[in-house]
Design a protein around this motif. Sequence first.
Motif, PDB file in Angstrom:
ATOM      1  N   ILE A  39       0.866  -1.178   0.000  1.00 39.68           N
ATOM      2  CA  ILE A  39       0.000   0.000   0.000  1.00 39.68           C
ATOM      3  C   ILE A  39       0.901   1.226   0.000  1.00 39.68           C
ATOM      4  CG2 ILE A  39      -1.756   1.304   1.280  1.00 39.68           C
ATOM      5  CD1 ILE A  39      -2.485  -1.416   2.644  1.00 39.68           C
ATOM      6  N   ASN A  40       0.629   2.160  -0.921  1.00 38.93           N
ATOM      7  CA  ASN A  40       1.375   3.408  -0.963  1.00 38.93           C
ATOM      8  C   ASN A  40       0.375   4.544  -0.863  1.00 38.93           C
ATOM      9  OD1 ASN A  40       3.004   5.623  -1.490  1.00 38.93           O
ATOM     10  ND2 ASN A  40       4.136   4.602  -3.111  1.00 38.93           N
ATOM     11  N   THR A  41       0.566   5.414   0.120  1.00 35.70           N
ATOM     12  CA  THR A  41      -0.308   6.561   0.304  1.00 35.70           C
ATOM     13  C   THR A  41       0.492   7.830   0.063  1.00 35.70           C
ATOM     14  OG1 THR A  41       0.190   6.774   2.664  1.00 35.70           O
ATOM     15  CG2 THR A  41      -1.619   5.298   2.063  1.00 35.70           C
ATOM     16  N   MET A  42      -0.156   8.858  -0.513  1.00 37.53           N
ATOM     17  CA  MET A  42       0.538  10.116  -0.735  1.00 37.53           C
ATOM     18  C   MET A  42      -0.470  11.256  -0.755  1.00 37.53           C
ATOM     19  SD  MET A  42       3.194  11.471  -3.747  1.00 37.53           S
ATOM     20  CE  MET A  42       3.133   9.927  -4.558  1.00 37.53           C
ATOM     21  N   ASN A  43      -0.144  12.339  -0.062  1.00 37.39           N
ATOM     22  CA  ASN A  43      -0.948  13.545  -0.095  1.00 37.39           C
ATOM     23  C   ASN A  43      -0.504  14.427  -1.256  1.00 37.39           C
ATOM     24  OD1 ASN A  43      -2.468  12.936   2.225  1.00 37.39           O
ATOM     25  ND2 ASN A  43      -0.809  13.673   3.548  1.00 37.39           N
ATOM     26  N   ASP A  44      -1.300  15.452  -1.557  1.00 41.23           N
ATOM     27  CA  ASP A  44      -0.974  16.365  -2.651  1.00 41.23           C
ATOM     28  C   ASP A  44       0.356  17.083  -2.440  1.00 41.23           C
ATOM     29  OD1 ASP A  44      -3.284  15.716  -4.019  1.00 41.23           O
ATOM     30  OD2 ASP A  44      -4.420  17.434  -3.256  1.00 41.23           O
ATOM     31  N   ASP A  45       0.789  17.229  -1.180  1.00 39.23           N
ATOM     32  CA  ASP A  45       2.058  17.906  -0.895  1.00 39.23           C
ATOM     33  C   ASP A  45       3.270  16.990  -1.071  1.00 39.23           C
ATOM     34  OD1 ASP A  45       2.003  16.261   1.354  1.00 39.23           O
ATOM     35  OD2 ASP A  45       2.185  17.912   2.789  1.00 39.23           O
ATOM     36  N   GLY A  46       3.033  15.718  -1.444  1.00 43.24           N
ATOM     37  CA  GLY A  46       4.130  14.779  -1.679  1.00 43.24           C
ATOM     38  C   GLY A  46       4.541  13.977  -0.464  1.00 43.24           C
ATOM     39  N   SER A  47       3.914  14.220   0.687  1.00 40.83           N
ATOM     40  CA  SER A  47       4.228  13.401   1.856  1.00 40.83           C
ATOM     41  C   SER A  47       3.463  12.091   1.747  1.00 40.83           C
ATOM     42  CB  SER A  47       3.854  14.130   3.156  1.00 40.83           C
ATOM     43  OG  SER A  47       2.466  14.380   3.215  1.00 40.83           O
ATOM     44  N   GLY A  48       4.119  11.008   2.114  1.00 41.08           N
ATOM     45  CA  GLY A  48       3.464   9.723   1.963  1.00 41.08           C
ATOM     46  C   GLY A  48       4.016   8.656   2.879  1.00 41.08           C
ATOM     47  N   CYS A  49       3.402   7.505   2.749  1.00 42.46           N
ATOM     48  CA  CYS A  49       3.754   6.365   3.580  1.00 42.46           C
ATOM     49  C   CYS A  49       3.522   5.087   2.776  1.00 42.46           C
ATOM     50  CB  CYS A  49       2.875   6.379   4.826  1.00 42.46           C
ATOM     51  SG  CYS A  49       3.143   5.014   5.942  1.00 42.46           S
ATOM     52  N   VAL A  50       4.499   4.210   2.789  1.00 42.95           N
ATOM     53  CA  VAL A  50       4.376   2.892   2.179  1.00 42.95           C
ATOM     54  C   VAL A  50       4.217   1.876   3.297  1.00 42.95           C
ATOM     55  CG1 VAL A  50       5.592   1.076   0.905  1.00 42.95           C
ATOM     56  CG2 VAL A  50       5.720   3.450   0.122  1.00 42.95           C
ATOM     57  N   ILE A  51       3.246   0.996   3.140  1.00 42.30           N
ATOM     58  CA  ILE A  51       3.061  -0.108   4.073  1.00 42.30           C
ATOM     59  C   ILE A  51       3.185  -1.385   3.261  1.00 42.30           C
ATOM     60  CG2 ILE A  51       1.529  -1.225   5.729  1.00 42.30           C
ATOM     61  CD1 ILE A  51       0.091   1.630   5.797  1.00 42.30           C
ATOM     62  N   SER A  52       4.206  -2.159   3.566  1.00 40.35           N
ATOM     63  CA  SER A  52       4.357  -3.439   2.867  1.00 40.35           C
ATOM     64  C   SER A  52       4.258  -4.556   3.892  1.00 40.35           C
ATOM     65  CB  SER A  52       5.677  -3.508   2.109  1.00 40.35           C
ATOM     66  OG  SER A  52       6.771  -3.363   2.978  1.00 40.35           O
ATOM     67  N   LEU A  53       3.426  -5.535   3.568  1.00 35.75           N
ATOM     68  CA  LEU A  53       3.283  -6.714   4.420  1.00 35.75           C
ATOM     69  C   LEU A  53       4.015  -7.865   3.744  1.00 35.75           C
ATOM     70  CD1 LEU A  53      -0.505  -6.615   5.402  1.00 35.75           C
ATOM     71  CD2 LEU A  53       1.452  -5.775   6.702  1.00 35.75           C
ATOM     72  N   VAL A  54       4.887  -8.498   4.505  1.00 34.91           N
ATOM     73  CA  VAL A  54       5.614  -9.662   3.999  1.00 34.91           C
ATOM     74  C   VAL A  54       5.427 -10.807   4.986  1.00 34.91           C
ATOM     75  CG1 VAL A  54       7.304  -8.355   2.664  1.00 34.91           C
ATOM     76  CG2 VAL A  54       7.767  -8.871   5.036  1.00 34.91           C
TER      77      VAL A  54
END
Length: 94
Positions: A39-54
């Motif tokens: 899952i990759n999330t990103m706001n319009d300002d370019g801040s974001g967070c990747v959540i990877s489940l392994v």
Amino acid sequence: MFARVTHYKMKPGSVDVAKSMLDQMKPKIMALPGMVRFINTMNDDGSGCVISLVDSRETSDGNADKVAALWAVFTEHLEAAPEAHGFDVIADWT
């Protein structure tokens, strides 16, 4: 399962190109050993967070060089190096 949560910030004006690059990289990301969900999330300002489940912490740690190489593609578009933290998954509900 194990979750790697990575916070990042794109440079101004890089959001659209980053989204395009990400789409092109999907096969490589999803082919990482043990990948269950990305899952990759990103706001319009370019801040974001990747959540990877392994499947495990060991698999995640073993993927470190491959993940670093994937992030390296974005280097010129990132304000700073991404910051990753790992967590044991205690619930995964849908």
